[in-house]
Design an enzyme around this catalytic site. Structure first.
Site, PDB file in Angstrom:
ATOM      1  N   LYS A 118     -10.366   3.937  -2.886  1.00  0.00           N
ATOM      2  CA  LYS A 118      -9.379   4.289  -1.862  1.00  0.00           C
ATOM      3  C   LYS A 118      -8.249   5.045  -2.534  1.00  0.00           C
ATOM      4  O   LYS A 118      -7.715   4.609  -3.556  1.00  0.00           O
ATOM      5  CB  LYS A 118      -8.817   2.994  -1.259  1.00  0.00           C
ATOM      6  CG  LYS A 118      -7.797   3.237  -0.189  1.00  0.00           C
ATOM      7  CD  LYS A 118      -8.464   3.327   1.163  1.00  0.00           C
ATOM      8  CE  LYS A 118      -7.578   3.854   2.243  1.00  0.00           C
ATOM      9  NZ  LYS A 118      -7.561   5.317   2.382  1.00  0.00           N
ATOM     10  N   LYS A 142      -3.030  -1.210  -7.488  1.00  0.00           N
ATOM     11  CA  LYS A 142      -2.306  -1.463  -6.237  1.00  0.00           C
ATOM     12  C   LYS A 142      -3.180  -2.260  -5.251  1.00  0.00           C
ATOM     13  O   LYS A 142      -2.741  -3.245  -4.667  1.00  0.00           O
ATOM     14  CB  LYS A 142      -1.867  -0.135  -5.605  1.00  0.00           C
ATOM     15  CG  LYS A 142      -0.862  -0.300  -4.493  1.00  0.00           C
ATOM     16  CD  LYS A 142      -0.392   1.028  -3.893  1.00  0.00           C
ATOM     17  CE  LYS A 142       0.425   1.847  -4.848  1.00  0.00           C
ATOM     18  NZ  LYS A 142       1.194   2.926  -4.171  1.00  0.00           N
ATOM     19  N   LYS A 145      -8.270   9.015  -6.318  1.00  0.00           N
ATOM     20  CA  LYS A 145      -7.265  10.007  -5.909  1.00  0.00           C
ATOM     21  C   LYS A 145      -7.943  11.365  -5.934  1.00  0.00           C
ATOM     22  O   LYS A 145      -8.885  11.578  -6.708  1.00  0.00           O
ATOM     23  CB  LYS A 145      -6.097  10.008  -6.906  1.00  0.00           C
ATOM     24  CG  LYS A 145      -4.801  10.474  -6.304  1.00  0.00           C
ATOM     25  CD  LYS A 145      -4.153   9.360  -5.483  1.00  0.00           C
ATOM     26  CE  LYS A 145      -2.865   9.765  -4.853  1.00  0.00           C
ATOM     27  NZ  LYS A 145      -2.188   8.627  -4.223  1.00  0.00           N
ATOM     28  N   THR A 189       4.956   1.316   4.810  1.00  0.00           N
ATOM     29  CA  THR A 189       5.390   1.251   3.410  1.00  0.00           C
ATOM     30  C   THR A 189       6.831   0.749   3.318  1.00  0.00           C
ATOM     31  O   THR A 189       7.142  -0.142   2.524  1.00  0.00           O
ATOM     32  CB  THR A 189       5.217   2.621   2.724  1.00  0.00           C
ATOM     33  OG1 THR A 189       3.888   3.066   2.963  1.00  0.00           O
ATOM     34  CG2 THR A 189       5.452   2.520   1.235  1.00  0.00           C
ATOM     35  N   ASN A 217       9.894   9.033   4.631  1.00  0.00           N
ATOM     36  CA  ASN A 217       9.172   7.979   5.335  1.00  0.00           C
ATOM     37  C   ASN A 217       9.481   6.588   4.780  1.00  0.00           C
ATOM     38  O   ASN A 217       9.836   5.673   5.531  1.00  0.00           O
ATOM     39  CB  ASN A 217       7.658   8.270   5.276  1.00  0.00           C
ATOM     40  CG  ASN A 217       6.848   7.131   5.854  1.00  0.00           C
ATOM     41  OD1 ASN A 217       6.307   6.322   5.127  1.00  0.00           O
ATOM     42  ND2 ASN A 217       6.798   7.045   7.176  1.00  0.00           N
ATOM     43  N   SER A 226      -3.514   1.139   5.656  1.00  0.00           N
ATOM     44  CA  SER A 226      -4.656   2.057   5.623  1.00  0.00           C
ATOM     45  C   SER A 226      -5.965   1.265   5.631  1.00  0.00           C
ATOM     46  O   SER A 226      -6.937   1.640   6.276  1.00  0.00           O
ATOM     47  CB  SER A 226      -4.612   2.935   4.371  1.00  0.00           C
ATOM     48  OG  SER A 226      -3.592   3.879   4.497  1.00  0.00           O
TER      49      SER A 226
END
Ligand code: NAD
Length: 429
Positions: free
Chosen positions: A71, A95, A107, A191, A222, A363
């Site tokens: 992810k 994470k 990524k 977040t 954000n 997510s």
């Protein structure tokens, strides 16, 4: 390729090596985890609006999928390099593991300045990325998401391209899609609110009263916007300043108000890039100060939520002695030199890959909702996120207490132990 971007992967490996030593990790496991399991380097031909074909360099790095499908976001940036993508993929593994969600780390990137592309060119580029990668991504393999330079609309086009190639509607191939196009409610707040859930738990452990606490925030995009709103509305504390990058003046400013700071009002005068309209802020009684003022304020909590490397060997000494806690909303806001000073001063640290893991957690919820083809109300999403982040914070805090280590080291210890366990259970090592 710049030295700075090369350093990101070296830094990720150094952080890992330090904790691998603390954990007395077996040499073969260490060798496995220091490097990504898979890397894809590919060329993407795109027909531009003028009829010419331009070739773009694309990457996808899958660091480790022992705990579940990889992810991680997809960045469009002119100075993207394979090393920056490797570092970010590695941090995604830690994470997801620290949040204890069943995903690995990856990524992707394309070397491009997306602001130079038309809408049609962007669409053809992201569809081209999927055409190169579709056999190596998927809901059970690797699930991309937006990141710097990519948007929910682009995720929608990528999901469409993948679905056409496999012949089935497959929303779970990608997250960060627009709500109504397979996206999850609550992702926008996720977040920033996650930052607040971890701060709330830290307040409890440190015996501090959130209602008597003040915070200073760097950034107003954000993450920072919802951290500011949450600090006030969820915790009952006060924010006294935020900062932002002013594109016209080509410099950053701190926007402060010690007595009547209203994050929702400020949000209403902020553009989509997180830039505040300073004339309107001044008219409403806010003060405009220099870029570094946010770090010098007399507050209990500072929340760097803009960029990497902001608290460094020099700026770490500007932190006011009143500061008891640093909550890293941004990825990598503190350099290793500054980290050593913070540790020495005894300021409580909520490290980035724990503090900002609310984004990837929601997510993950998006892909769970896609799999079930059933969508949850916003409050249910946020309550589930709170549950996961509260548990993650407390797992790390207890590790820090029992092993007498710094919170960042404790977060690594929790994450690495979970990944190693999954590799052992699968018989890889
Ligand atoms: P964003 O682009 O929405 O906002 C960035 C903010 O930082 C803007 O307000 C911008 O004006 C400000 N800024 C830029 N340069 C600055 C400077 N020199 N000084 C002060 N302010 C400056 O970005 P975001 O999504 O809020 O992400 C912020 C950080 O959080 C990044 O490190 C990102 O990787 C990390 N992060 C984001 C998410 C997410 O879900 N958005 C998840 C995890 C981590």
């Amino acid at each position: 390729m710049t030295g700075e971007t090369l350093n990101a992967f070296r830094m990720a490996q150094q952080q890992f090596d330090h904790v691998a030593d603390l954990l007395h990790l077996d040499p073969s496991i260490r060798e496995f985890l220091r490097w990504p399991m898979r890397e894809f380097h590919f060329r993407i031909p795109v027909r531009m609006d003028d009829g010419e074909i331009r070739i773009f360099q694309g990457y996808r790095v899958q660091h480790n999928d022992a705990r579940g499908p990889n992810k991680g976001g997809l960045r469009f940036h002119p100075s993207e390099t394979i090393d920056s993508v490797r570092a970010l993929a590695t941090w995604m593994t830690w994470k997801c593991a620290v949040a204890d969600i069943p995903l690995g780390g990856s990524k992707g990137g394309v070397i491009v300045d997306p602001s130079t592309l038309s809408i049609g060119e962007k669409e053809r580029l992201v569809r081209g990325w999927v055409q190169q990668m579709w056999t190596n991504i998927g809901p059970r393999r690797d699930v991309p998401a937006p990141d710097v330079g990519t948007t929910p609309q682009m995720m929608g086009w990528m999901m469409d391209e993948y679905s056409k190639l496999v012949g089935n509607y497959t929303p779970g191939v990608i997250t960060g899609k627009p709500v109504g196009g397979g996206g999850s409610l609550g992702r926008t707040e996720a977040t920033g609110y996650g930052v607040i859930y971890t701060i709330r738990e830290a307040f409890k452990r440190l015996g501090m009263d959130p209602k008597k606490s003040t915070a200073s925030i760097q950034g107003f995009g954000n993450v920072a916007q919802y951290a500011a709103i949450g600090f006030k509305d969820i915790l009952g504390g006060s924010v006294i300043c935020v900062s932002y990058w002013d594109r016209d003046d080509r410099k950053a400013y701190t926007v402060s108000n010690d007595t009547d700071f209203d994050p929702v009002f400020l949000q209403s005068i902020t553009d989509q890039y997180g830039a505040i309209n300073k004339e309107k802020a001044v008219a409403a009684g806010y003060m405009i100060e220099d870029a570094d003022a946010w770090l010098k304020k007399e507050v209990e909590v500072i929340i760097p939520a803009a960029l990497e490397g902001q608290i460094n060997a020099e700026s770490v000494h500007w932190i006011n002695p009143s500061v008891k806690m640093i909550a890293e909303g941004a990825n990598g806001p503190t350099t290793p030199e500054a980290d050593a000073v913070i540790k020495e001063k005894g300021i409580f640290m909520i490290p980035d890959f724990l503090c900002n893991s609310g984004g990837v957690t929601v997510s993950y919820f998006e892909s769970v909702q896609n799999d079930g083809n059933y969508y949850w109300p916003k409050q249910e999403v946020l309550d589930k996120e709170d549950h996961i982040l509260t548990r993650a914070f407390n797992d790390v805090y207890e590790m820090a207490e029992s092993e007498k280590v710094y919170m960042r080291d404790a977060a690594y210890m929790v994450a690495i132990a979970r990944v190693v366990k999954a590799m052992q259970l699968r018989g890889w090592v």
